[in-house]
Design an enzyme around this catalytic site. Structure first.
Site, mmCIF file in Angstrom:
data_model
loop_
_atom_site.group_PDB
_atom_site.id
_atom_site.type_symbol
_atom_site.label_atom_id
_atom_site.label_comp_id
_atom_site.label_asym_id
_atom_site.label_seq_id
_atom_site.Cartn_x
_atom_site.Cartn_y
_atom_site.Cartn_z
ATOM 1 N N ASN A 91 0.865 -1.184 0.000
ATOM 2 C CA ASN A 91 0.000 0.000 0.000
ATOM 3 C C ASN A 91 0.902 1.235 0.000
ATOM 4 O O ASN A 91 1.519 1.551 1.011
ATOM 5 C CB ASN A 91 -0.888 -0.032 1.258
ATOM 6 N N LYS A 128 0.132 4.277 -0.238
ATOM 7 C CA LYS A 128 -0.514 5.466 0.362
ATOM 8 C C LYS A 128 -0.253 6.677 -0.532
ATOM 9 O O LYS A 128 -0.298 6.554 -1.748
ATOM 10 C CB LYS A 128 -0.026 5.680 1.800
ATOM 11 N N HIS A 157 -9.350 0.730 5.176
ATOM 12 C CA HIS A 157 -8.026 0.914 5.776
ATOM 13 C C HIS A 157 -8.163 1.818 7.007
ATOM 14 O O HIS A 157 -8.989 2.737 7.024
ATOM 15 C CB HIS A 157 -7.067 1.541 4.757
ATOM 16 N N GLU A 196 -6.535 4.238 8.055
ATOM 17 C CA GLU A 196 -6.422 5.687 7.809
ATOM 18 C C GLU A 196 -7.726 6.231 7.235
ATOM 19 O O GLU A 196 -8.122 7.365 7.520
ATOM 20 C CB GLU A 196 -5.222 5.979 6.898
ATOM 21 N N GLU A 209 -5.191 -5.601 10.480
ATOM 22 C CA GLU A 209 -4.197 -4.549 10.677
ATOM 23 C C GLU A 209 -4.480 -3.819 11.990
ATOM 24 O O GLU A 209 -5.291 -2.884 12.020
ATOM 25 C CB GLU A 209 -4.263 -3.543 9.522
ATOM 26 N N GLY A 224 2.418 1.885 10.772
ATOM 27 C CA GLY A 224 3.319 3.029 10.644
ATOM 28 C C GLY A 224 4.005 3.407 11.943
ATOM 29 O O GLY A 224 4.595 4.481 12.066
ATOM 30 N N SER A 234 3.499 -2.437 10.217
ATOM 31 C CA SER A 234 4.955 -2.312 10.386
ATOM 32 C C SER A 234 5.727 -3.586 10.045
ATOM 33 O O SER A 234 6.740 -3.891 10.680
ATOM 34 C CB SER A 234 5.295 -1.852 11.807
#
Ligand code: PEP
Length: 257
Positions: free
Chosen positions: A13, A15, A99, A101, A171, A177, A217
């Protein structure tokens, strides 16, 4: 059905990262790798403006391209959005949905994720459905409850046949991250729960065939410990998918032994 029938997947991904030239270098490496690695699916999710270009670059290889998001409506006054049919038309085969985010920075609800998932399936896109708990939810012992309710909401009314077309990505939000990866056994516990949960009302045979990726991560040094777990079928990678030096070893290690 054994786990070996679930083909591993390594998904990157990107991003809102990479320029045309850095993306080109990365895609070239993945294409080369693709010819020697037949037992893992490679997926990349570029920023939307790069998608048509990346689709051209991967043509002739089995590297697949995903959108990072889409809207559930087919057209209309939705400034800044793209529909599932548009995503399909430019050559994406997959779309990342829900996701963290999108959920926690842009306020996407479970209901939106569900509508998007239905629209993706109707348009012949494979949804990569992300679920995962926040740190406070994990600390309160609510991980399985949160993940279960995200799954239920997203897959409400979706037939068993269609669930087989979905890839789930676990996730944990606190691992994305942040440099913190779930331990293989913590991740496996949630993956096993996801598989059991998918089987409720659909049958364990269906659940056994659904791929469940881990994301959060992941690095070349953590993938090997994760991938040996029974219910971990690959990985969804953010930061480490942005260059070949880190993503190629992850792809190679994503093959099940
Ligand atoms: C992600 O964005 O899906 C992700 C897992 O990111 P990272 O690997 O950077 O934690």
């Amino acid at each position: 059905m054994s786990q070996s029938t679930r083909r591993p997947m390594a998904a990157g991904n990107w991003k809102m990262n990479l320029t045309r030239s850095s993306a080109r270098r990365l895609v070239d490496e993945l294409r080369n790798l693709n010819y020697t690695l037949e037992s893992v699916d490679i997926l990349v999710a570029p920023p939307m403006l790069l998608v048509p270009t990346v689709v051209k670059w991967v043509s002739g290889s089995t590297v697949a391209v995903a959108a990072q998001n889409m809207h559930w409506e087919s057209k209309g006054a939705f400034t800044g959005e793209v529909s599932a049919a548009m995503v399909r038309e430019v050559g994406c085969t997959h779309v990342i949905l829900g996701h963290s985010e999108r959920r926690h920075v842009f306020g996407e609800t479970d209901e939106w994720v569900h509508r998007k998932l239905v629209a993706a399936l109707e348009n012949d896109l494979v949804p990569v459905l992300c679920v995962g708990e926040k740190l406070d939810e994990r600390e309160a012992g609510r991980t399985l409850e949160v993940v279960g309710s995200q799954l239920d909401a997203a897959l409400e009314g979706v037939s068993s046949e269609d669930v087989l077309r979905v890839v789930v990505a676990y996730e944990p939000v606190w691992a994305i991250g942040t440099g913190k990866t779930a331990t293989p056994s913590d991740a496996q516990e949630v993956h096993a729960f996801i598989r059991r949960h998918l089987g409720e009302g659909r049958g364990s045979e269906t659940a056994e065939r659904v791929r469940i990726l881990y994301g959060g991560s992941v690095t070349p040094s953590t993938i090997a410990g994760l991938i040996v777990e029974k219910d971990i079928d690959g990985t969804l990678v953010g930061g480490a998918s942005l260059n070949a030096e880190t993503f190629v070893p992850i792809v190679k290690s994503s093959m099940k032994r």
